[in-house]
Design an enzyme around this catalytic site. Structure first.
Site, PDB file in Angstrom:
ATOM      1  N   HIS A 201      32.623  30.007  36.712  1.00 54.17           N
ATOM      2  CA  HIS A 201      32.073  28.871  38.358  1.00 54.17           C
ATOM      3  C   HIS A 201      31.646  27.621  38.078  1.00 54.17           C
ATOM      4  O   HIS A 201      32.012  26.843  38.327  1.00 54.17           O
ATOM      5  CB  HIS A 201      30.885  29.822  39.042  1.00 54.17           C
ATOM      6  CG  HIS A 201      31.716  31.248  39.957  1.00 54.17           C
ATOM      7  ND1 HIS A 201      33.128  30.626  40.704  1.00 54.17           N
ATOM      8  CD2 HIS A 201      31.484  32.267  39.450  1.00 54.17           C
ATOM      9  CE1 HIS A 201      33.309  32.161  41.125  1.00 54.17           C
ATOM     10  NE2 HIS A 201      32.375  32.653  40.533  1.00 54.17           N
TER      11      HIS A 201
ATOM     12  N   GLU B 220      53.939  26.196  28.886  1.00 56.88           N
ATOM     13  CA  GLU B 220      53.184  26.699  28.001  1.00 56.88           C
ATOM     14  C   GLU B 220      53.154  27.869  26.967  1.00 56.88           C
ATOM     15  O   GLU B 220      52.308  28.669  26.895  1.00 56.88           O
ATOM     16  CB  GLU B 220      51.892  27.075  29.414  1.00 56.88           C
ATOM     17  CG  GLU B 220      52.127  27.816  30.802  1.00 56.88           C
ATOM     18  CD  GLU B 220      51.543  27.472  31.156  1.00 56.88           C
ATOM     19  OE1 GLU B 220      49.633  27.149  31.755  1.00 56.88           O
ATOM     20  OE2 GLU B 220      51.328  28.395  32.895  1.00 56.88           O
TER      21      GLU B 220
ATOM     22  N   ASP C 124      47.096  26.630  27.956  1.00 56.81           N
ATOM     23  CA  ASP C 124      47.556  28.004  27.368  1.00 56.81           C
ATOM     24  C   ASP C 124      48.691  27.408  26.327  1.00 56.81           C
ATOM     25  O   ASP C 124      48.529  28.539  24.878  1.00 56.81           O
ATOM     26  CB  ASP C 124      48.825  28.501  28.260  1.00 56.81           C
ATOM     27  CG  ASP C 124      47.779  29.955  29.559  1.00 56.81           C
ATOM     28  OD1 ASP C 124      47.047  30.367  28.605  1.00 56.81           O
ATOM     29  OD2 ASP C 124      48.560  29.438  30.691  1.00 56.81           O
TER      30      ASP C 124
ATOM     31  N   CYS D 207      49.039  18.795  32.400  1.00 56.35           N
ATOM     32  CA  CYS D 207      47.626  18.745  33.532  1.00 56.35           C
ATOM     33  C   CYS D 207      47.069  20.568  32.565  1.00 56.35           C
ATOM     34  O   CYS D 207      45.759  20.861  33.422  1.00 56.35           O
ATOM     35  CB  CYS D 207      48.560  19.811  34.307  1.00 56.35           C
ATOM     36  SG  CYS D 207      49.684  20.995  34.509  1.00 56.35           S
TER      37      CYS D 207
HETATM   38  C1  PEP Z   1      47.475  25.572  31.494  1.00 56.21           C
HETATM   39  O1  PEP Z   1      47.217  26.173  31.040  1.00 56.21           O
HETATM   40  O2  PEP Z   1      46.856  24.658  30.351  1.00 56.21           O
HETATM   41  C2  PEP Z   1      47.072  25.003  32.538  1.00 56.21           C
HETATM   42  C3  PEP Z   1      46.974  23.639  33.040  1.00 56.21           C
HETATM   43  O3  PEP Z   1      47.727  26.196  33.542  1.00 56.21           O
HETATM   44  P1  PEP Z   1      45.763  27.246  33.632  1.00 56.21           P
HETATM   45  O4  PEP Z   1      44.478  26.534  32.770  1.00 56.21           O
HETATM   46  O5  PEP Z   1      45.675  27.577  35.319  1.00 56.21           O
HETATM   47  O6  PEP Z   1      46.796  28.353  32.915  1.00 56.21           O
HETATM   48 MG    MG Z   2      48.546  28.045  32.367  1.00 52.47          MG
END
Ligand code: PEP
Ligand code: MG
Length: 589
Positions: A190, A438, A462, A509
């Site tokens: 958080h 990922e 990931d 992302c």
């Molecule tokens: C990632 O894995 O980079 C991603 C953007 O998704 P999350 O962080 O929600 O797994």
């Molecule tokens: Mg991810």
């Protein structure tokens, strides 16, 4: 000087505000027979007050922020009303003659021991929700209105806590929070999420800091290297105050560029998108100059919901984000539960030996086709609303590993659209479908996957953990889980080139999209679309203005010859200081 993990960049100096548990020692008093009834009545009164307070908080946050963000308070009210919870407290008061405070203390101990047995980070963090409810009840029982220290504080504070609880975040609203330091926590806790979304420097993983700092101490948070200084000497203090002023000045200057396009020095346009969890972030994204939403993590809606959000509730939540993002593209990712985020009603047993490699994300959605279809329908309906107001919705699927999964998901989307057509409900007519990249297998086979999708988004958080076989949330292996590791750069370059050749739209992302050193390399590799926490958008826009393709490519060529992560990091720190010396404050090691 102590060292932790930087989770949000910047430098801050302020007065420490330590948040301890309200009751440190359990009440050892035993009730007399004639006190039991009165104690039970006290407990009921405290429970009623706590419930009224939670409802008021729910109402206030829903109105001012959004229903998704308010859902946590409904979840807390359901914990408060949970029969097992209340029965235990009553039984211990009646049978063991404990005060209600002591019974609550025992209850929290029980839950803490129980939850500690799981390896599941999400469940572990849910003990915080129980603790939050217990603290609220306990506050009413002892008539403590404010936590320790708030009245002696004025001016900027550095919040020091074991981990921030959702309700503490709301009550901190009256304080000028300049920095956050937590003993526990990681990038996904958080405190980290809140700090990043508000642009507050923050350091997590500072084990034992609460033993060395007390409310009122002067404290320095230097997130450049993950350092915390308690009661610095006058020279150190003034040096850090100067750095802090630079940080604020920089933030103000950068925020002023929100209406400027994201463009490199040699005129190449970049797309800077936002990663969001709901309506509040969507509004912050627009305020920070995001040109759209590159990743809407819909699981937040499920994680904070007391039970399963139905189609209508989901539709409303998506619509809220669309309305907060005028004339923009909103990329909605389907549920990414599992790994560190679990939802009990989906049959998680929490006993998987390797949760990140197990039953998570799209794999789980396939096993709950009706549940998944509800989300697809809600997104498709929201897409129709987006079209009406001049925006576009894209639909993205997490953790795609094999080609068959894309085909399957596409047929499920078609089926959901067909159903809506039969029911004569409006739905988006041209929703682009994309995969998150990922998993290393998908990166290797990217060329076979591309014909099946409209767009790709690299989930580097990931991808890096899977490539390096190093858990993204485990500080013991964080030296391996590094986006600038040479093998990671090779794979990213391969994916970017493959998408470029196939003419497929590509975004990244993961967290590295907002990290200056990585940003330079990704741009040089050919990436033009970056999605990040809204607070990072102004600084990446500024960085872009210092870049030319030729100079970035030179840096990349050299970086690709380096064979160790430390070598790449060192080289990129030097290059960044040369390319954009005004941004050195925002560099995180
Ligand atoms: C990632 O894995 O980079 C991603 C953007 O998704 P999350 O962080 O929600 O797994
Ligand atoms: Mg991810």
């Amino acid at each position: 000087m102590r060292k932790g993990i930087s989770v949000s960049p910047g430098v801050a100096v302020g007065t420490a505000y330590c948040i301890h548990e309200i009751f440190v020692d359990p009440d050892t008093k035993r009730l007399e027979d004639n006190e039991v009834t009165a104690e039970l009545a006290n407990y009921e009164t405290a429970r009623d007050k706590a419930a009224a307070e939670l409802r008021a908080l729910h109402h206030k946050v829903a109105a001012q922020v959004g229903p998704a963000e308010a859902a946590i308070f409904a979840a807390h009210e359901s914990i408060l009303r949970d029969a097992a919870f209340t029965n235990k407290v009553r039984t211990w008061v009646v049978n063991d003659r404990l005060t209600a405070q002591a019974a609550l203390h025992r209850l929290l101990d029980e839950y803490t021991i129980l939850f500690a047995k799981t390896n599941d980070e999400y469940i572990k963090e849910r003990v915080n929700d129980v603790r939050d409810v217990v603290i609220r009840l306990s506050t009413h029982l002892s008539n403590i209105v404010k936590p320790e220290g708030t009245n002696i504080l004025s001016g900027p504070v550095i919040v020091v806590a074991d981990e921030l609880l959702p309700s503490q975040v709301v009550t901190l609203g009256g304080l000028e929070v300049r920095g956050i330091v937590t003993q526990a926590g990681s990038q996904t806790s958080h405190a980290a999420i809140i700090a990043r979304s508000r642009g507050i420097p923050a350091i997590s993983g500072m084990r034992g800091i609460l033993r060395h700092v007390k409310t009122g101490d002067t404290i320095v948070v230097d997130a450049r290297g993950g350092h915390v200084l308690v009661n610095p000497d006058p020279e150190q203090r003034s040096a850090y105050l100067k750095l802090e002023r630079e940080f604020f000045l920089l933030k103000d200057q950068l925020a002023a560029n929100r209406d400027q396009p994201a463009r490199t020095q040699d005129g190449i346009d970049l797309e800077l998108l936002a990663n969001i969890n709901g309506g509040i972030d969507a509004r912050a994204a627009v305020a920070m100059g995001a040109s759209g939403v590159g990743l809407f993590r819909t699981e937040y809606l499920y994680l904070t919901h007391p039970d399963v959000p139905d189609e209508e509730e989901q539709y409303i939540a998506y619509k809220e984000v669309i309305d907060a993002s005028p004339n923009r593209t909103i990329t909605i990712r389907t549920l990414d539960i599992g790994g560190d985020k679990t939802v009990p009603y989906l049959g998680h047993t929490h006993q998987e030996a390797n949760p990140f490699m197990g039953w998570r994300s799209i794999r789980l959605s396939f096993e709950h086709p009706e549940f998944f279809a509800t989300q697809l329908r809600a997104v498709l309906r929201a897409a129709a609303h987006a079209e009406q107001v001049g925006s576009r919705v894209r639909l993205m699927f997490p953790m795609i590993t094999a080609l068959e999964e894309i085909r399957k998901v596409k047929s499920m989307v078609n089926k959901a659209a067909q159903q809506l057509r039969q029911e004569q409900k409006p739905f988006g007519s041209d929703v682009k479908l994309g995969m998150m990249l990922e998993v290393p297998a998908a990166a290797i086979s990217i060329k076979d996957m591309l014909p099946e999708v409209d767009f790709v988004s690299i989930g580097s958080n990931d991808l890096v953990q899977y490539l390096m076989a190093a858990d993204r949330d485990n500080p013991k292996v964080s030296h391996l889980c590094q986006p600038l590791a040479p093998p990671v750069l090779k794979v990213l370059s391969h994916v970017i080139k493959s998408c470029d050749r196939a003419g497929k739209s590509l975004t990244l992302c993961g967290e590295m999209a907002g990290q200056p050193r990585a940003f330079v390399l990704l741009f040089a590799m050919g990436l033009r679309s970056f999605s990040m926490s809204p607070a990072f958008i102004p600084s990446m826009k500024e960085l872009a203005a210092h870049l030319t393709l030729e100079s970035a490519r030179q840096v990349l060529r050299k970086a690709m010859t380096l064979r160790t992560t430390a070598g790449v990091k060192r080289y990129m720190a030097e290059q960044l200081a040369r390319i954009a010396p005004n941004l050195r404050m925002l560099d995180v090691d």
